[in-house]
Design an enzyme around this catalytic site. Structure first.
Site, PDB file in Angstrom:
ATOM      1  N   SER A   1       0.817  -1.214   0.000  1.00 26.40           N
ATOM      2  CA  SER A   1       0.000   0.000   0.000  1.00 26.40           C
ATOM      3  C   SER A   1       0.856   1.271   0.000  1.00 26.40           C
ATOM      4  O   SER A   1       1.545   1.543  -0.971  1.00 26.40           O
ATOM      5  CB  SER A   1      -0.952  -0.039   1.203  1.00 26.40           C
ATOM      6  OG  SER A   1      -1.891   0.997   1.154  1.00 26.40           O
TER       7      SER A   1
ATOM      8  N   ASP B   1      10.208   5.390 -10.029  1.00 30.53           N
ATOM      9  CA  ASP B   1       9.796   5.964 -11.307  1.00 30.53           C
ATOM     10  C   ASP B   1      10.411   7.341 -11.551  1.00 30.53           C
ATOM     11  O   ASP B   1      10.695   7.712 -12.698  1.00 30.53           O
ATOM     12  CB  ASP B   1       8.277   6.080 -11.371  1.00 30.53           C
ATOM     13  CG  ASP B   1       7.619   4.764 -11.772  1.00 30.53           C
ATOM     14  OD1 ASP B   1       8.342   3.758 -11.911  1.00 30.53           O
ATOM     15  OD2 ASP B   1       6.384   4.741 -11.936  1.00 30.53           O
TER      16      ASP B   1
ATOM     17  N   LYS C   1      -0.725  -4.139  -3.168  1.00 36.34           N
ATOM     18  CA  LYS C   1      -2.029  -3.568  -2.807  1.00 36.34           C
ATOM     19  C   LYS C   1      -2.049  -2.122  -3.271  1.00 36.34           C
ATOM     20  O   LYS C   1      -1.479  -1.247  -2.629  1.00 36.34           O
ATOM     21  CB  LYS C   1      -2.283  -3.632  -1.304  1.00 36.34           C
ATOM     22  CG  LYS C   1      -3.663  -3.081  -0.934  1.00 36.34           C
ATOM     23  CD  LYS C   1      -3.835  -2.923   0.565  1.00 36.34           C
ATOM     24  CE  LYS C   1      -5.198  -2.300   0.878  1.00 36.34           C
ATOM     25  NZ  LYS C   1      -5.372  -0.943   0.328  1.00 36.34           N
TER      26      LYS C   1
END
Length: 439
Positions: A292, A303, A317
């Site tokens: 999460s 990224d 998740k």
């Protein structure tokens, strides 16, 4: 005989044509109206109340209907009754009762996402990825997530036994745990060789994670050449804290976005340069217990090319749940999945997780043993120094020793600790290379 055969073929042909016509007729039948659907639900509830063999009150029937509905939607939607809703509200303050584990459902099985640091479950040996098959004497197969949580909650000091299946183990394991008040230290900092700052985030559940991180980073800013951010076994928590955490390390770009059926739920969260506190090289440690919010942090930093991710694939998740009160008193609610998270590159976390840049398994670091003579000489010298101190002032020596041990445990990571943790050692080696390249 021929007449019978011809009659059978004709009957079969007629039946096939009729079945095809019925199928086509059914496929063109209009979908039930909203009123018809609500009426069907009302009839089922009325039938259960009137005819079910046991006496079940209407409010309980409705609760069970809600629980079943949410359970069938996905693994993260659930009903929060008075007790569980209150527990959830307390959790955000960083202190609550229970075992100290975060569980979810993976392919219908109750799976431990992560034990929380220094809690009863953690100390009892519960591990990320364990699949619960029994809670005390009750089978957990086909048990809903909310029911499992309700059973595992209880008064501090009371015992509970969970039986788990663990990868690599031939037989199920029985783990005895004593319930306790769970106090979470969400963030702490240590130093490695004076110039590497190790930041551990055990959970994003409370509202002080980002502010504590900022405090530690500023305190060590003058000496810090690199940062290791440890998110292993971090089950997640507050989205806002995950965003604020990434914002400490990046000054531009989309951190995370969420998209749902309702366009009003679509949102992008962007970094701002005003909150950035450091630009030193970073390594982030993750594993299968990272879920999460910790996946948002590690995936966002990955990224945005801000950090190297080291460890194992994360839990996966990546959905957004909203807490929606369902009674006038505000004592009950549902937790409903309303959207999915998307990382800066546009990829989703849900059921996929974060793949580390460098995959490293846990365990001790393999290294050559030092020679026996060297160990003997070192031990002898330390032994003599200790004995000498005892002669001069034994009381003072004991106090100093305790203070030194306390300082070592809380503020630094020793070489011995590093050699016990292969993922940390690999992350540290990578970070050293990054700091050299930055010079």
């Amino acid at each position: 005989m021929k007449k019978i055969l011809l009659f059978s073929i004709a009957l079969l042909f007629t039946s096939t044509i009729y079945a095809k016509d019925v199928k086509e007729e059914v496929s063109t039948e209009p979908e039930p109206t909203r009123l018809e659907s609500y009426t069907k639900l009302q009839k089922v509830i009325a039938a259960v109340e009137l005819l079910y063999v046991d006496d079940v009150k209407l409010d309980k029937i409705v609760d069970k209907a809600i629980i079943g509905l949410l359970h069938e939607l996905d693994a993260h939607s659930s009903m929060l009754n008075k007790e569980s809703y209150k527990e959830m509200q307390v959790e955000t303050k960083g202190e609550f009762g229970g075992l100290g584990i975060v569980i979810g459902q993976r392919e219908g099985a109750l799976t431990i996402i992560s034990p929380i640091d220094d809690t009863p479950a953690y100390k009892a040996g519960v591990k990320s990825g364990d699949i619960i098959i029994k809670i005390d004497d009750a089978s957990s197969i086909n048990m809903s997530l909310s029911d499992a949580i309700d059973i595992m909650r209880g008064k501090p000091g009371t015992p509970i036994t969970i039986t788990v299946v663990r990868k690599g183990e031939q037989e199920p394991l029985e783990i005895d745990i004593i319930r306790d008040i769970i106090k979470i230290q969400s963030v702490y900092a240590k130093t490695i060789n004076d110039d590497i700052l190790y930041l551990r985030i055990s959970s994003f559940m409370d509202m002080k994670v980002a502010s504590q991180l900022q405090k530690y980073i500023k305190e060590h800013k003058k000496t810090t050449k690199g940062i290791i951010l440890d998110l292993r076994n971090n089950p997640g928590g507050q989205l806002g804290q995950a965003i604020d955490t990434v914002n400490l390390f990046v000054d531009d770009g989309i951190i995370v976005s969420q998209k749902g059926k309702d366009e009003r739920e679509n949102e992008e969260f962007k970094a701002t340069s005003s909150t950035t506190v450091t630009d030193v090289p970073m390594v982030v440690l993750v594993n299968g217990g990272s879920a999460s919010a910790s996946e948002i942090v590690s995936g966002g930093l990955q990224d945005l090319k801000r950090a190297i991710i080291v460890g194992e694939e994360t839990f996966g998740k990546g959905s957004v749940q909203r807490i929606i009160p369902i009674n006038d008193k505000g004592t009950e609610a549902i937790k409903l999945t309303i959207a999915k998270y998307y990382l800066p590159s546009g990829r989703t976390i849900q059921a996929k997780g974060i793949v580390p840049d460098i995959k490293v398994y846990p365990g001790k670091v393999l290294a050559e043993k030092e020679s026996g003579f060297k160990l003997k000489e070192s031990n002898m010298r330390k032994h003599l120094e200790v004995e000498l101190e005892k002669v001069s002032d034994e009381k003072t020596k004991v106090e100093v020793k305790k203070e030194e041990k306390k300082t070592e445990d809380k503020s630094i990571i020793t070489q011995e600790m590093i050699m016990e943790d292969n993922q940390l050692k690999t992350g540290l080696d990578i970070l050293k290379s990054l700091t050299i390249m930055k010079k």
